[in-house]
Design a protein around this motif. Structure first.
Motif, PDB file in Angstrom:
ATOM      1  N   GLY A 314       0.805  -1.221   0.000  1.00 52.32           N
ATOM      2  CA  GLY A 314       0.000   0.000   0.000  1.00 52.32           C
ATOM      3  C   GLY A 314       0.833   1.264   0.000  1.00 52.32           C
ATOM      4  O   GLY A 314       2.028   1.274  -0.288  1.00 52.32           O
ATOM      5  N   ASN A 315       0.174   2.361   0.334  1.00 50.31           N
ATOM      6  CA  ASN A 315       0.874   3.637   0.443  1.00 50.31           C
ATOM      7  C   ASN A 315       1.798   3.614   1.656  1.00 50.31           C
ATOM      8  O   ASN A 315       1.477   3.034   2.694  1.00 50.31           O
ATOM      9  CB  ASN A 315      -0.133   4.778   0.579  1.00 50.31           C
ATOM     10  CG  ASN A 315      -0.981   4.921  -0.672  1.00 50.31           C
ATOM     11  OD1 ASN A 315      -0.502   4.666  -1.771  1.00 50.31           O
ATOM     12  ND2 ASN A 315      -2.226   5.321  -0.497  1.00 50.31           N
ATOM     13  N   TRP A 316       2.916   4.279   1.556  1.00 57.32           N
ATOM     14  CA  TRP A 316       3.928   4.233   2.616  1.00 57.32           C
ATOM     15  C   TRP A 316       4.260   5.635   3.072  1.00 57.32           C
ATOM     16  O   TRP A 316       4.486   6.537   2.262  1.00 57.32           O
ATOM     17  CB  TRP A 316       5.186   3.535   2.099  1.00 57.32           C
ATOM     18  CG  TRP A 316       6.323   3.601   3.072  1.00 57.32           C
ATOM     19  CD1 TRP A 316       6.469   2.921   4.229  1.00 57.32           C
ATOM     20  CD2 TRP A 316       7.494   4.423   2.956  1.00 57.32           C
ATOM     21  NE1 TRP A 316       7.640   3.246   4.843  1.00 57.32           N
ATOM     22  CE2 TRP A 316       8.296   4.178   4.074  1.00 57.32           C
ATOM     23  CE3 TRP A 316       7.925   5.349   1.997  1.00 57.32           C
ATOM     24  CZ2 TRP A 316       9.501   4.806   4.287  1.00 57.32           C
ATOM     25  CZ3 TRP A 316       9.130   5.970   2.214  1.00 57.32           C
ATOM     26  CH2 TRP A 316       9.913   5.704   3.342  1.00 57.32           C
ATOM     27  N   ILE A 317       4.261   5.815   4.374  1.00 59.26           N
ATOM     28  CA  ILE A 317       4.665   7.078   4.988  1.00 59.26           C
ATOM     29  C   ILE A 317       5.774   6.759   5.981  1.00 59.26           C
ATOM     30  O   ILE A 317       5.595   5.925   6.875  1.00 59.26           O
ATOM     31  CB  ILE A 317       3.490   7.762   5.711  1.00 59.26           C
ATOM     32  CG1 ILE A 317       2.368   8.083   4.717  1.00 59.26           C
ATOM     33  CG2 ILE A 317       3.964   9.023   6.412  1.00 59.26           C
ATOM     34  CD1 ILE A 317       1.134   8.662   5.364  1.00 59.26           C
ATOM     35  N   LYS A 318       6.903   7.403   5.831  1.00 65.25           N
ATOM     36  CA  LYS A 318       8.027   7.137   6.724  1.00 65.25           C
ATOM     37  C   LYS A 318       7.743   7.679   8.112  1.00 65.25           C
ATOM     38  O   LYS A 318       7.355   8.832   8.278  1.00 65.25           O
ATOM     39  CB  LYS A 318       9.310   7.760   6.178  1.00 65.25           C
ATOM     40  CG  LYS A 318      10.511   7.485   7.070  1.00 65.25           C
ATOM     41  CD  LYS A 318      11.797   7.998   6.473  1.00 65.25           C
ATOM     42  CE  LYS A 318      12.973   7.693   7.392  1.00 65.25           C
ATOM     43  NZ  LYS A 318      14.247   8.152   6.823  1.00 65.25           N
TER      44      LYS A 318
END
Length: 398
Positions: A314-318
């Motif tokens: 899915g979408n990834w946010i650090k």
């Protein structure tokens, strides 16, 4: 108006114009000097203070939480400690109904005494069997001697063959009786040979059963394995408890540590053995604790969570991760200013010396925690078993 009077305003304006640039330059120089001084101070602070320490307020007091549970099933008849109370190692916390355990202990005691007396009887039987062997040997020797005397008479026709044959049959019968007696003696000795009464296998088995029954009876008194303070008491009078069921918790507040969760970007220079200072929110800035780094966690908090992050989908946010750093505290400071498990703290680690290891290089040589409470129980069981054995030995052997 004269020409002199007309020239005065022009002179005043020229003087103000000359003074204002000078004041302006002086003010700019002062401001620049102040900024330069502040910058120098900031650089000095960064080089000699801020760059040589790592700080976090994401730090909490940690400690052992010893779960107290039953080792044998039973019904609670007494509760000897409650929340917030201090207990000492070996102190009775909960008592269970001892009736059933006492009955089994009495049976085991009788069985041990009977085993000792049974081995004594077997020893006597072996001695009796030896006496029978000796008697059979004498009987055989007598019959063989009689046969030896009558054989010359048979050769001289002075003795009838029937009598000699009868003597021969007697010798064979005596020899068979001797062999039977020897077999019985061997069987009798097989049960007792090579050991004394106390070390006989039958006695050792009965002794082990007695120890198990004695320990089970003693475990109706649930002991505190360590000294500390009671928390999370859930047991009530009349509860029917099972082995492993949690009854309460004992927290030893003398041996605490700090788990400081540093950002991954702060870990570059943190090493085992570095000194640290800790301030607890409970005391504010009035109390400062001193400790040292004893280890860094093997993974981030999210890696050991119940549902680890799946960053590959899915979408990834650090998200900046944190790693727990364990800091040991000084027990003497804890005695003066006690802490509680879970309290918030602020930790500052001095990273000036970053030559130490980031990971432990050798396994621990000492136990992390241990108790001798249950060792005493085993020693007492052995002493009681030995007393029963001695009481059932012959007086001469005692």
């Amino acid at each position: 108006m004269s020409a002199t009077d007309a020239d005065k305003p022009a002179a005043n304006e020229s003087g103000l114009a000359a003074k204002n640039p000078a004041k302006r330059r002086r003010a700019l120089l002062i401001v620049a000097a102040v900024f330069i001084l502040v910058a120098l101070i900031w650089i000095a602070l960064w080089m000699f203070v801020f760059s040589r320490r790592e700080k976090t307020d994401n730090a909490y007091v940690g400690g052992n939480q010893v779960t107290i549970s039953a080792q044998v099933p039973g019904t609670v008849v007494a509760i000897m400690a409650d929340d917030t109370q201090r207990v000492e190692a070996g102190q009775v916390l909960v008592r269970l109904d001892p009736t059933d355990a006492q009955v089994r202990l009495a049976q085991a005691r009788s069985a041990l005494a009977q085993a000792v007396r049974g081995v004594r009887q077997q020893t006597s039987s072996a001695s009796s069997a030896d006496a029978q062997v000796a008697a059979r040997k004498l009987e055989l020797a007598k019959l063989e001697a009689d046969l030896k005397r009558h054989l010359p008479l048979l050769a001289a026709h002075a003795e009838s063959p029937e009598i000699v044959q009868h003597l021969r049959d007697g010798v064979a019968q005596a020899r068979a009786a001797l062999e039977a007696a020897q077999a019985q003696a061997a069987a009798a000795h097989a049960a007792v040979e090579g050991t004394d009464v106390a070390d006989n296998p039958a006695v050792l088995q009965a002794r082990a059963n007695f120890r198990a029954a004695w320990i089970a009876a003693q475990r109706n008194a649930i002991l505190a394995p360590v000294s500390g303070y009671v928390a999370q008491r859930s047991v009530q009078l009349g509860n029917s408890v099972q082995p492993g069921q949690q009854l309460m918790t004992v927290v030893p507040l003398h041996d605490l540590w700090i788990d400081a969760n540093f950002k991954e970007s702060q870990l570059q220079h943190i090493r085992i053995g570095q000194p640290a200072t800790i301030e607890a929110d409970i005391y504010g800035g009035d109390v400062e604790y001193h400790g040292k780094v004893i280890g860094l966690g093997a993974g981030t908090g999210s890696a050991f969570s119940l549902l680890p992050a799946q960053n590959a989908t899915g979408n990834w946010i650090k998200v900046v991760q944190r790693v727990p750093v364990r800091i040991a505290l000084d027990d003497r400071e804890l005695d003066k200013h006690p802490l509680r498990v879970g309290l918030s703290t602020e930790v500052t680690i001095d990273i000036t010396d970053d030559t130490g290891p980031m990971l432990a290089r050798a396994p621990a040589q000492q136990p992390v925690a241990e108790t001798t409470v249950y060792d005493r129980m085993m020693d007492k069981a052995d002493q009681e078993a030995q007393r029963i054995i001695q009481a059932n030995l012959p007086r001469a052997a005692r």
